[in-house]
Design a protein around this motif. Structure first.
Motif, PDB file in Angstrom:
ATOM      1  N   LEU A   1     -40.444 -31.707  19.105  1.00  0.00           N
ATOM      2  CA  LEU A   1     -39.747 -32.850  19.708  1.00  0.00           C
ATOM      3  C   LEU A   1     -39.924 -32.923  21.233  1.00  0.00           C
ATOM      4  CD1 LEU A   1     -37.730 -35.190  18.920  1.00  0.00           C
ATOM      5  CD2 LEU A   1     -35.906 -33.666  19.680  1.00  0.00           C
ATOM      6  N   LEU A   2     -40.272 -31.771  21.842  1.00  0.00           N
ATOM      7  CA  LEU A   2     -40.262 -31.700  23.308  1.00  0.00           C
ATOM      8  C   LEU A   2     -41.092 -32.794  23.987  1.00  0.00           C
ATOM      9  CD1 LEU A   2     -40.352 -27.902  24.191  1.00  0.00           C
ATOM     10  CD2 LEU A   2     -38.431 -29.513  24.207  1.00  0.00           C
ATOM     11  N   LYS A   3     -42.309 -32.976  23.514  1.00  0.00           N
ATOM     12  CA  LYS A   3     -43.190 -33.939  24.164  1.00  0.00           C
ATOM     13  C   LYS A   3     -42.609 -35.352  24.066  1.00  0.00           C
ATOM     14  CE  LYS A   3     -48.012 -34.959  24.871  1.00  0.00           C
ATOM     15  NZ  LYS A   3     -47.591 -35.491  26.173  1.00  0.00           N
ATOM     16  N   THR A   4     -42.076 -35.650  22.870  1.00  0.00           N
ATOM     17  CA  THR A   4     -41.448 -36.956  22.663  1.00  0.00           C
ATOM     18  C   THR A   4     -40.283 -37.155  23.626  1.00  0.00           C
ATOM     19  OG1 THR A   4     -42.031 -36.807  20.348  1.00  0.00           O
ATOM     20  CG2 THR A   4     -40.349 -38.406  20.929  1.00  0.00           C
ATOM     21  N   LEU A   5     -39.517 -36.082  23.837  1.00  0.00           N
ATOM     22  CA  LEU A   5     -38.367 -36.198  24.736  1.00  0.00           C
ATOM     23  C   LEU A   5     -38.814 -36.459  26.164  1.00  0.00           C
ATOM     24  CD1 LEU A   5     -35.718 -33.491  23.787  1.00  0.00           C
ATOM     25  CD2 LEU A   5     -35.430 -35.961  23.823  1.00  0.00           C
ATOM     26  N   GLU A   6     -39.965 -35.880  26.526  1.00  0.00           N
ATOM     27  CA  GLU A   6     -40.452 -36.065  27.894  1.00  0.00           C
ATOM     28  C   GLU A   6     -41.048 -37.453  28.101  1.00  0.00           C
ATOM     29  OE1 GLU A   6     -43.054 -32.796  28.442  1.00  0.00           O
ATOM     30  OE2 GLU A   6     -41.417 -31.466  29.022  1.00  0.00           O
ATOM     31  N   GLU A   7     -41.846 -37.876  27.120  1.00  0.00           N
ATOM     32  CA  GLU A   7     -42.508 -39.178  27.254  1.00  0.00           C
ATOM     33  C   GLU A   7     -42.373 -39.957  25.954  1.00  0.00           C
ATOM     34  OE1 GLU A   7     -46.572 -38.334  28.163  1.00  0.00           O
ATOM     35  OE2 GLU A   7     -46.024 -37.069  29.854  1.00  0.00           O
TER      36      GLU A   7
END
Ligand SMILES: [Zn+2]
Length: 332
Positions: free
Chosen positions: A133-139
């Protein structure tokens, strides 16, 4: 702000206005962590916020309720809303579910406006789904907002937490909760007050108590505890009867009663008992026990509650029986 199927309760009105203002100024962060104790309406808040963000005819801080988007939302099938929860209650959100979300975010918004994701509960992610999920949360992409909901912020991975802006929600003032509850259930105010004290101030939980008849379970539990003290039934028998009930709830009650006993032991004043429905039993125990014994049992109850919350899958009946045995030992 009371709209069909989505509600913002009066005690969250201020949070609502704040976010609506940010939205109006186009300063709304793309990831919000809606955080606060259970039973205050965070899920409904997230739903109402999604509806508002998706609405194409929002006026001021409210969704219009009539545009195509609102109609789609109210029918439960808005194509630009993605809801992410464990497939099975108590299990973590899976990596594949997060990948499905990524796929959703790579497509264009069908109604041409926002895309909204509600992820609940945010603590239900294991390290691999959190990483996914991290990448989605960032961008998350343009016009996309992720709403994460939790009442156990401490259990949410720090990497997730740090990428969200927190929206802290609080229990209402007792008078506000009481007034709301009286209005909802046509209760007398002293009954509402008693109910709220049982539910640690949570108005929605208090409403559930009445609607789901939890008071009956509570009476059954009090009866079981009293029977053990009077040696009418054994700890094993009572554990067998109650093992399939919501043990987290039962242990929460027991913890509250033990605090009551400690209060009486500390002050010598029996009128300071807060849980009036268990009054007689608590008074009787406080006359025959020591603070030391009560603290030891409180610690045990607390530990076992945490093990239930962390879903360590203990043997439920054994767990309850162990606690009930210690309960019976309080007065020996
Ligand atoms: Zn609308």
């Amino acid at each position: 702000m009371n709209e069909s199927g989505t509600q913002v309760y009066p005690w969250l009105g201020e949070r609502w206005s704040y976010l609506a203002r940010l939205h109006d100024q186009q300063r709304l962060p793309h990831a919000l962590m809606i955080n606060g104790p259970q039973g205050i309406g965070k899920r409904d808040f997230a739903q109402a916020l999604s509806r508002y963000l998706l609405c194409q005819g929002a006026r001021g801080d409210a969704a219009c309720g009539t545009c195509r988007s609102c109609v789609l939302f109210d029918s439960g099938g808005h194509p630009d809303l993605f809801q992410l929860s464990p497939e099975e209650a108590g299990k973590p959100i899976k990596v594949q579910q997060v990948r499905d979300l990524t796929g959703f975010l790579h497509s264009t918004a069908q109604q041409g406006g926002y895309r909204v994701v509600i992820l609940e509960p945010a603590e239900a992610m294991n390290p691999s789904s959190a990483n996914a999920l991290l990448k989605t949360l960032e961008e998350p992409g343009r016009d996309t907002i992720l709403l994460l909901v939790t009442h156990r912020l401490g259990q949410v991975m720090p990497t997730i937490r740090s990428r969200c802006q927190r929206v802290d929600c609080h229990l209402p003032e007792p008078a506000v909760a009481q007034q709301w509850l009286c209005g909802q259930l046509e209760l007398e105010s002293d009954k509402a007050q008693q109910l709220l004290s049982i539910c640690l101030g949570s108005p929605l939980r208090a409403r559930d108590y009445i609607e789901q008849d939890l008071m009956q379970l509570r009476r059954k539990f009090i009866e079981g505890l009293a029977d053990i003290l009077k040696q009418r039934r054994t700890a094993l028998e009572v554990a067998q009867q109650l093992a399939k009930e919501d043990l987290e709830l039962l242990l929460g009650w027991l913890y509250g009663w033990l605090l009551d006993i400690v209060r009486v032991l500390g002050t010598g004043d029996e009128s300071c008992l807060r849980h009036l429905d268990a009054n007689n039993m608590l008074r009787a125990v406080s006359r025959k026990t020591s603070a030391q014994a009560v603290y030891a049992l409180s610690d045990l109850v607390h530990q076992e509650r945490v093990s239930l919350m962390q879903r360590l899958n203990p043997n439920r009946q054994l767990l309850l029986e162990r606690i009930l045995l210690s309960w019976s030992a309080l007065v020996r």
